[in-house]
Design a protein around this motif. Structure first.
Motif, PDB file in Angstrom:
ATOM      1  N   LEU A  96       0.755  -1.180  -0.038  1.00 36.28           N
ATOM      2  CA  LEU A  96       0.043   0.057   0.138  1.00 36.28           C
ATOM      3  C   LEU A  96       0.952   1.189  -0.052  1.00 36.28           C
ATOM      4  O   LEU A  96       1.743   1.329   0.931  1.00 36.28           O
ATOM      5  N   THR A  97       0.615   2.158  -1.204  1.00 34.46           N
ATOM      6  CA  THR A  97       1.264   3.240  -0.854  1.00 34.46           C
ATOM      7  C   THR A  97       0.266   4.638  -1.047  1.00 34.46           C
ATOM      8  O   THR A  97      -0.739   4.418  -1.607  1.00 34.46           O
ATOM      9  N   ILE A  98       0.447   5.425  -0.159  1.00 38.43           N
ATOM     10  CA  ILE A  98      -0.541   6.659   0.173  1.00 38.43           C
ATOM     11  C   ILE A  98       0.070   7.703  -0.252  1.00 38.43           C
ATOM     12  O   ILE A  98       1.392   8.152   0.404  1.00 38.43           O
ATOM     13  N   GLU A  99      -0.129   8.683  -1.034  1.00 37.85           N
ATOM     14  CA  GLU A  99       0.257  10.012  -1.605  1.00 37.85           C
ATOM     15  C   GLU A  99      -0.691  11.220  -1.499  1.00 37.85           C
ATOM     16  O   GLU A  99      -1.890  10.632  -1.343  1.00 37.85           O
ATOM     17  N   PRO A 100      -0.047  12.405  -1.418  1.00 36.86           N
ATOM     18  CA  PRO A 100      -1.098  13.250  -1.088  1.00 36.86           C
ATOM     19  C   PRO A 100      -1.796  13.620  -2.679  1.00 36.86           C
ATOM     20  O   PRO A 100      -1.121  13.387  -3.644  1.00 36.86           O
ATOM     21  N   PHE A 101      -2.729  13.966  -2.567  1.00 39.04           N
ATOM     22  CA  PHE A 101      -3.721  14.189  -3.761  1.00 39.04           C
ATOM     23  C   PHE A 101      -4.164  15.551  -3.798  1.00 39.04           C
ATOM     24  O   PHE A 101      -4.926  16.136  -3.009  1.00 39.04           O
ATOM     25  N   ALA A 102      -3.732  16.337  -4.569  1.00 33.38           N
ATOM     26  CA  ALA A 102      -3.575  17.893  -4.623  1.00 33.38           C
ATOM     27  C   ALA A 102      -4.078  18.629  -6.125  1.00 33.38           C
ATOM     28  O   ALA A 102      -2.941  19.162  -6.520  1.00 33.38           O
ATOM     29  N   PRO A 103      -5.362  18.302  -6.400  1.00 33.42           N
ATOM     30  CA  PRO A 103      -5.757  19.092  -7.738  1.00 33.42           C
ATOM     31  C   PRO A 103      -5.640  20.346  -7.676  1.00 33.42           C
ATOM     32  O   PRO A 103      -5.524  21.069  -8.716  1.00 33.42           O
ATOM     33  N   GLN A 104      -5.806  21.025  -6.577  1.00 33.46           N
ATOM     34  CA  GLN A 104      -5.791  22.520  -6.578  1.00 33.46           C
ATOM     35  C   GLN A 104      -4.379  22.999  -7.066  1.00 33.46           C
ATOM     36  O   GLN A 104      -4.165  24.113  -7.757  1.00 33.46           O
ATOM     37  N   SER A 105      -3.343  22.571  -6.492  1.00 32.52           N
ATOM     38  CA  SER A 105      -1.980  22.866  -6.811  1.00 32.52           C
ATOM     39  C   SER A 105      -1.765  22.587  -8.362  1.00 32.52           C
ATOM     40  O   SER A 105      -0.988  23.233  -8.920  1.00 32.52           O
ATOM     41  N   ARG A 106      -2.387  21.353  -8.888  1.00 37.25           N
ATOM     42  CA  ARG A 106      -2.299  21.216 -10.534  1.00 37.25           C
ATOM     43  C   ARG A 106      -2.923  22.371 -11.160  1.00 37.25           C
ATOM     44  O   ARG A 106      -2.425  23.044 -12.121  1.00 37.25           O
ATOM     45  N   ALA A 107      -4.063  22.947 -10.405  1.00 32.14           N
ATOM     46  CA  ALA A 107      -4.658  24.038 -11.006  1.00 32.14           C
ATOM     47  C   ALA A 107      -4.084  25.430 -11.081  1.00 32.14           C
ATOM     48  O   ALA A 107      -3.699  26.266 -11.978  1.00 32.14           O
ATOM     49  N   ALA A 108      -3.558  25.655  -9.944  1.00 27.16           N
ATOM     50  CA  ALA A 108      -2.633  26.797  -9.783  1.00 27.16           C
ATOM     51  C   ALA A 108      -1.353  26.774 -10.599  1.00 27.16           C
ATOM     52  O   ALA A 108      -0.821  27.753 -10.861  1.00 27.16           O
TER      53      ALA A 108
END
Length: 264
Positions: free
Chosen positions: A250-262
């Motif tokens: 199991l790997t858990i990573e941050p999910f940050a679509p707002q940073s993608r949009a920025a």
């Protein structure tokens, strides 16, 4: 809000997740406890992987509890990786094409949540889907649009980044032309090799998501709600997380679509 469950590991009968547990997915279709609506009766679906790269798919508009074919199928089919979903519509019609999971090639995808005010910008969202993927647009849900947009953003090569980019684009439209909550999202998807899951929201109310490894089955269940009442060994997935389930790992990573949009 919908309810869903997924599994990856040594092959098991689908009924071990879908119908046999005390709080199975079929039970959740009429008695969910961790969402706004206890009843999830606007159809159901299964996608499972076997001998071929593409998954099998079974969907119908009946409530999951009232379809005898569903119980028969899940009692006979074994799979090392499958997705199951019971639907509570957020506004689109009850039709087979609107039932999850959605399948394109080897990919399967299911979603629980909403994109705020989607009907107000649905045409703009549809126009984001490129021509070569648009023939796969069979229904009218925001969930299917998100899936096709993720495919267009490179799901084959970069599952997390592709879903982040797709989520950011639709969340941006909701902020411009829709309404809050702009994005609430738990989703599971697979290429037949790995199982991926995400939990995210633009506010503080991300839909619930849990996982548990079974030494007995040598597999992991990933669910909207625990499958047995009173079991305390289910691990909640934190909001803003992208999970990769690969066998026992199991790997858990941050999910940050707002940073993608920025960044865009």
């Amino acid at each position: 809000m919908c309810r869903w469950a997924a599994y990856v590991g040594e092959p098991i009968f689908l009924e071990d997740i879908v119908s046999k547990p005390g709080h199975s997915l079929i039970h959740q279709s009429h008695c969910a406890t961790q969402c706004h609506t206890a009843i999830n009766a606007d159809g159901f679906g299964l996608a499972w992987y076997g001998e071929r790269p593409e998954p099998g798919l079974y969907r119908d508009v009946m409530p999951a509890w009232s379809d005898p074919n569903l119980k028969s199928l899940t009692a006979q089919v074994k799979s090392p990786l499958f997705l199951a979903h019971v639907r509570a519509s957020t506004g689109t019609a009850t039709s087979r094409n609107n039932c999850h999971p959605f399948v394109v090639g080897r990919w399967s995808f299911m979603h629980n949540g909403q994109i705020g005010g989607y009907n107000a910008f649905r045409r703009a969202g549809e126009m984001m889907i490129p021509d070569h993927l648009y023939p796969h647009r069979k229904g009218a849900t925001d969930s299917e649009a998100l899936f096709l947009l993720a495919l267009s953003e490179g799901l084959d090569d970069d599952p997390k980044g592709a879903l982040e980019r797709a989520t950011a684009r639709l969340e941006s439209l909701s902020r411009e032309r829709g309404q809050g909550p702009h994005m609430r999202l738990t989703a599971a998807f697979s290429d037949g090799q790995r199982l991926y899951a995400v939990r995210y929201a633009s506010d503080e109310l991300a839909p619930t998501l849990y996982h548990r490894w079974s030494d007995t089955r040598q597999g992991r269940a990933v669910v909207s709600e625990p499958l047995e009442d009173g079991e305390g060994d289910w691990t909640p997935v934190p909001p803003g997380s992208f999970c990769i389930f690969d066998g026992a790992s199991l790997t858990i990573e941050p999910f940050a679509p707002q940073s993608r949009a920025a960044a865009a």
